[in-house]
Each structure stands twice: as structure tokens, then as C-alpha cells.
Design a protein around this motif. Structure first.
Motif, PDB file in Angstrom:
ATOM      1  N   GLY A 101       0.877  -1.164   0.270  1.00 51.66           N
ATOM      2  CA  GLY A 101      -0.005   0.067  -0.248  1.00 51.66           C
ATOM      3  C   GLY A 101       0.835   1.295  -0.033  1.00 51.66           C
ATOM      4  N   LEU A 102       2.260   1.065   0.033  1.00 46.22           N
ATOM      5  CA  LEU A 102       2.957   2.409  -0.107  1.00 46.22           C
ATOM      6  C   LEU A 102       3.182   2.941  -1.533  1.00 46.22           C
ATOM      7  N   PRO A 103       3.257   4.180  -1.586  1.00 47.70           N
ATOM      8  CA  PRO A 103       3.083   4.740  -2.938  1.00 47.70           C
ATOM      9  C   PRO A 103       4.220   4.254  -3.857  1.00 47.70           C
ATOM     10  N   ARG A 104       4.329   4.833  -5.085  1.00 48.84           N
ATOM     11  CA  ARG A 104       5.324   4.372  -5.878  1.00 48.84           C
ATOM     12  C   ARG A 104       6.536   5.045  -5.692  1.00 48.84           C
ATOM     13  N   LEU A 105       6.626   6.196  -5.165  1.00 47.63           N
ATOM     14  CA  LEU A 105       7.583   7.063  -4.815  1.00 47.63           C
ATOM     15  C   LEU A 105       7.426   7.610  -3.510  1.00 47.63           C
ATOM     16  N   SER A 106       8.624   7.655  -2.686  1.00 47.31           N
ATOM     17  CA  SER A 106       8.578   8.483  -1.278  1.00 47.31           C
ATOM     18  C   SER A 106       7.774   9.748  -1.295  1.00 47.31           C
ATOM     19  N   PRO A 107       7.151  10.334  -0.415  1.00 40.50           N
ATOM     20  CA  PRO A 107       6.434  11.563  -0.649  1.00 40.50           C
ATOM     21  C   PRO A 107       7.353  12.666  -0.667  1.00 40.50           C
ATOM     22  N   GLY A 108       8.570  12.767  -0.307  1.00 38.68           N
ATOM     23  CA  GLY A 108       9.502  13.679  -0.487  1.00 38.68           C
ATOM     24  C   GLY A 108      10.060  13.731  -1.910  1.00 38.68           C
ATOM     25  N   HIS A 109       9.853  12.820  -2.744  1.00 36.75           N
ATOM     26  CA  HIS A 109      10.449  12.613  -4.065  1.00 36.75           C
ATOM     27  C   HIS A 109      10.094  13.840  -4.760  1.00 36.75           C
ATOM     28  N   THR A 110      11.054  14.475  -5.362  1.00 36.48           N
ATOM     29  CA  THR A 110      10.821  15.473  -6.550  1.00 36.48           C
ATOM     30  C   THR A 110      10.979  14.815  -7.862  1.00 36.48           C
ATOM     31  N   THR A 111      10.008  14.831  -8.671  1.00 37.17           N
ATOM     32  CA  THR A 111      10.091  14.068 -10.006  1.00 37.17           C
ATOM     33  C   THR A 111      10.734  15.086 -11.014  1.00 37.17           C
ATOM     34  N   PRO A 116      17.266  12.402  -7.926  1.00 41.77           N
ATOM     35  CA  PRO A 116      16.149  12.176  -7.380  1.00 41.77           C
ATOM     36  C   PRO A 116      15.992  11.455  -5.856  1.00 41.77           C
ATOM     37  N   TYR A 117      16.998  10.523  -5.816  1.00 37.53           N
ATOM     38  CA  TYR A 117      16.992   9.651  -4.400  1.00 37.53           C
ATOM     39  C   TYR A 117      17.883  10.038  -3.730  1.00 37.53           C
ATOM     40  N   ALA A 118      18.875  11.049  -3.778  1.00 35.97           N
ATOM     41  CA  ALA A 118      19.925  11.408  -2.949  1.00 35.97           C
ATOM     42  C   ALA A 118      19.462  12.073  -1.668  1.00 35.97           C
ATOM     43  N   PHE A 119      18.318  12.515  -1.528  1.00 37.28           N
ATOM     44  CA  PHE A 119      17.999  13.094  -0.307  1.00 37.28           C
ATOM     45  C   PHE A 119      17.185  11.824   0.496  1.00 37.28           C
ATOM     46  N   LEU A 120      17.242  10.521   0.247  1.00 32.85           N
ATOM     47  CA  LEU A 120      16.487   9.697   0.971  1.00 32.85           C
ATOM     48  C   LEU A 120      17.474   8.740   1.467  1.00 32.85           C
ATOM     49  N   THR A 121      17.888   9.326   2.681  1.00 30.26           N
ATOM     50  CA  THR A 121      18.952   8.549   3.554  1.00 30.26           C
ATOM     51  C   THR A 121      18.018   7.718   4.749  1.00 30.26           C
ATOM     52  N   VAL A 124      15.580   9.860   6.802  1.00 27.96           N
ATOM     53  CA  VAL A 124      14.573  10.195   5.975  1.00 27.96           C
ATOM     54  C   VAL A 124      13.720   9.255   5.937  1.00 27.96           C
ATOM     55  N   ALA A 125      13.978   8.125   5.393  1.00 29.53           N
ATOM     56  CA  ALA A 125      13.191   7.129   4.745  1.00 29.53           C
ATOM     57  C   ALA A 125      12.119   6.698   5.891  1.00 29.53           C
ATOM     58  N   GLU A 126      12.680   6.474   7.083  1.00 20.78           N
ATOM     59  CA  GLU A 126      12.040   6.185   8.165  1.00 20.78           C
ATOM     60  C   GLU A 126      10.846   7.194   8.780  1.00 20.78           C
ATOM     61  N   ARG A 127      11.489   8.624   8.608  1.00 17.22           N
ATOM     62  CA  ARG A 127      10.537   9.688   8.836  1.00 17.22           C
ATOM     63  C   ARG A 127       9.149   9.546   7.671  1.00 17.22           C
ATOM     64  N   GLU A 128       9.780   9.506   6.641  1.00 16.63           N
ATOM     65  CA  GLU A 128       8.620   9.546   5.397  1.00 16.63           C
ATOM     66  C   GLU A 128       7.741   8.311   5.483  1.00 16.63           C
ATOM     67  N   LEU A 129       8.086   7.113   6.142  1.00 16.55           N
ATOM     68  CA  LEU A 129       7.519   5.950   6.335  1.00 16.55           C
ATOM     69  C   LEU A 129       6.367   6.316   7.232  1.00 16.55           C
ATOM     70  N   ARG A 130       6.837   6.932   8.335  1.00 16.46           N
ATOM     71  CA  ARG A 130       5.929   7.345   9.458  1.00 16.46           C
ATOM     72  C   ARG A 130       4.743   8.315   9.005  1.00 16.46           C
ATOM     73  N   LEU A 131       5.081   9.171   8.130  1.00 18.99           N
ATOM     74  CA  LEU A 131       4.085   9.963   7.764  1.00 18.99           C
ATOM     75  C   LEU A 131       3.269   9.706   6.375  1.00 18.99           C
ATOM     76  N   PHE A 146       9.380   2.922  -3.549  1.00 22.64           N
ATOM     77  CA  PHE A 146       9.699   3.377  -2.150  1.00 22.64           C
ATOM     78  C   PHE A 146       9.510   2.122  -1.166  1.00 22.64           C
ATOM     79  N   GLY A 147       8.578   1.141  -1.443  1.00 21.37           N
ATOM     80  CA  GLY A 147       8.659  -0.164  -0.894  1.00 21.37           C
ATOM     81  C   GLY A 147       9.945  -0.985  -0.731  1.00 21.37           C
ATOM     82  N   PHE A 148      10.503  -0.976  -1.843  1.00 21.60           N
ATOM     83  CA  PHE A 148      11.659  -1.773  -1.960  1.00 21.60           C
ATOM     84  C   PHE A 148      12.842  -1.169  -1.285  1.00 21.60           C
TER      85      PHE A 148
END
Length: 313
Positions: A101-111, A116-121, A124-131, A146-148
Motif C-alpha cells: 500500500g506504499l506509494p510508488r515514490l516516497s512522499p518527499g521525492h521530486t520528480t 532524485p533519490y539523493a535525499f532519501l537516507t 529520512v526514509a523512516e520519517r517518510e514512512l511514519r508520515l 519506495f517499498g523496496f
């Protein structure tokens, strides 16, 4: 000429004329007689191609290997290792089959971002997962990079090992894939990626399980051969578990652990990054497998080209 040789020649000859002059092509094919590799002129023998989302099949095999060894289970919840808040109940199996049920891309992803993935440490991934507000996980199939990314982080936490080390120990080393790995791991020379003939910088992957692997053609041929006919070994058992249908998408398609299964008799995965395109396919009833890799993201027609050689009489 045997089918393997005809297949790699056919892939290079079909796609080569459509590509810019700077592009390299690597074509591989396998059957019960072994494997074949063909590189376009100038491509280094140890050149590492970015394989993009084809990485997910490797991540699924890492997960399967850990399951086989009793280190994790498919129904383990990520909340055991990640501060996931309301999403703590997502299981490893749901992540690996795109049913979390997670989205295709993390919420903070900028298309369209240059990296585009450099921000996702991990933090950050844990925080985005919580939100993240997720869809009806466990019911619908919805492809999720994002799920993988979350999956590879969970496997790191479960084992106390970086994903690149897990991949090397569980898959690459047993298959003799010495010129492959996440960026900075493994031998070989990195091939320059392009976009319509112009050089581009590689993307940064802090969480490599969705698309962060680079591999040389000879290594990919070894992997392809093992995926077609899994060896009688621990990695072979993991490949078989990863390739099983774990979720039925529709009457013609199912999801393995990182693998796309269907239509009936076929399985595989494609991939794309800032400067590369890739496709791997297996036609199980015919005992054939083929793949093709190009260092230009503008390359088109890889999936149908692979399907044609798999179906060739």
C-alpha cells in the motif's frame, strides 16, 4: 549457430541502429547448453551497467535467502526494526510483492530532479514512512520503488549488515559475479550513462534495494543462467523461492519476490536509471532466457526485443 548466439546477435543488431553513436549494448542469453554474451564495439569487458529496477529481483533473492536461513520471515513486520509509526505492521512479504500500500515514490521525492533519490537516507526514509498514508495494503498490487527502498533498509537492520554486503554474500559471490554490486563495491569499470547521447551523472542510492545495482555483462549472464536453472545450492533455493508466485495480480500475472511473473510461462523485470535501460526475460517452458542493457536512457524497445528472441523458433 545455436539459439544463444543467434539471440545475442539479434538483440544487438535490432537495437544498435536505433541508438546514438556513443551508446553501448550488452546482450546475454542462456539455455540448457550455457550462456552467450555479445558486447557492441568499444564496450569494455568488465563494464558495469546500471540495471535499475532489475535490482528488485536481486533484493527479492536476498530476502528469500534470509528466509531460508530463518533470519527473517515473510510475515515479519517492519516495526521490528524500523520506527514506522502507523505503518509498523507492513510485512517484508508485502514490500517484496508490491502489496504494502506504499506509494510508488516516497512522499518527499521530486520528480524530474537531477539526483532524485539523493535525499532519501535511512533517517529520512523512516520519517517518510511514519508520515505516509498508504492504500489498502494486502489487497491491491501497486508497484512501489519506495517499498523496496524500505525493504532493503529493513534487511540491513535485521542483519546488522549494509545492503551491499548482504547482496555480495548472499547472491553475487556464490554466483561468481565479481564485477557487480552497489556503487563502490565489486570490481569492474563503471560505464558512462547517457540521455539521448549526452553524458549524465549517476543517481545516488543510499537505499539500494530498489534500483542501486551495477553489473557487468558476464556477471549478468551468470545470474541469468542461474535464474533460468537454479543451482542445487543455497542461492539456487533462494532464487526458486523468489520466483514463486506470492501474490496473484490478475488471471495472467503474479508477483514473486521482486519478480514480475506472467503472462503464463514468462517472468522477468526491466529497469531504467538516469542514463541506462535494461531488460531481462525468461521463458520457462522453452528453457530460454535473455537480457539486454544499454547505456542511454532514451533507448526504447528493449522488452519487445527480448520477447521476440525468447519466442523465436
Amino acid at each position: 549457430m545455436n539459439w544463444r548466439s543467434a539471440a545475442v546477435d539479434g538483440l544487438v543488431d535490432a537495437l544498435g541502429p536505433t541508438l546514438p553513436a556513443a551508446a553501448f549494448i550488452a546482450a546475454i542469453a542462456a539455455d540448457d547448453g550455457g550462456y552467450a554474451v555479445r558486447l557492441s564495439d568499444g564496450c569494455p569487458l568488465d563494464g558495469r551497467f546500471e540495471i535499475g529496477s532489475m535490482t528488485k529481483t536481486l533484493t527479492g533473492t536476498v530476502l528469500a535467502s534470509l528466509v531460508d536461513d530463518g533470519i527473517v520471515a515473510l510475515d515479519d513486520e517492519v516495526g521490528r526494526w524500523l520506527d514506522a509509526g502507523r505503518n509498523s505492521g507492513i510485512t517484508l512479504g508485502r514490500l517484496a510483492t508490491h502489496t504494502s500500500g506504499l506509494p510508488r515514490l516516497s512522499p518527499g521525492h521530486t520528480t524530474g530532479a537531477a539526483d532524485p533519490y539523493a535525499f532519501l537516507t535511512a533517517e529520512v526514509a523512516e520519517r517518510e514512512l511514519r508520515l505516509t498514508t498508504r492504500g489498502p495494503g494486502g489487497v491491491e498490487w501497486d508497484y512501489s520503488n519506495f517499498g523496496f527502498q524500505v525493504l532493503s533498509l529493513a534487511l540491513e537492520r535485521a542483519t546488522g549488515m549494509p545492503f551491499g554486503s548482504l547482496l555480495e554474500r548472499r547472491v553475487l559471490r556464490p554466483l561468481g559475479m565479481t564485477c557487480s554490486g552497489v556503487a563502490g563495491r565489486g570490481r569492474g569499470s563503471r560505464v558512462q550513462g547517457h540521455a539521448q547521447g549526452s553524458p549524465v551523472r549517476p543517481w545516488t542510492h543510499h537505499l539500494g534495494g530498489a534500483g542501486g545495482v551495477e553489473a557487468a555483462a558476464e556477471d549478468l549472464a551468470r545470474y541469468l543462467s542461474a535464474c533460468l536453472t537454479p543451482p542445487d545450492s543455497a542461492v539456487g533455493a533462494a532464487i526458486r523461492l523468489a520466483q514463486r508466485p506470492h501474490h496473484r495480480i490478475d488471471p495472467l500475472r503474479s508477483a514473486g519476490l521482486g519478480w514480475a511473473l506472467g503472462p503464463p510461462g514468462y517472468l522477468g523485470h526491466d529497469g531504467g536509471t538516469s542514463g541506462f535501460r535494461a531488460m531481462l526475460g525468461i521463458r520457462r517452458p522453452a528453457g530460454r532466457a535473455a537480457g539486454v542493457f544499454v547505456n542511454d536512457r532514451a533507448a526504447r524497445g528493449l522488452p519487445p526485443a527480448v520477447r521476440r528472441v525468447l519466442d523465436r523458433d
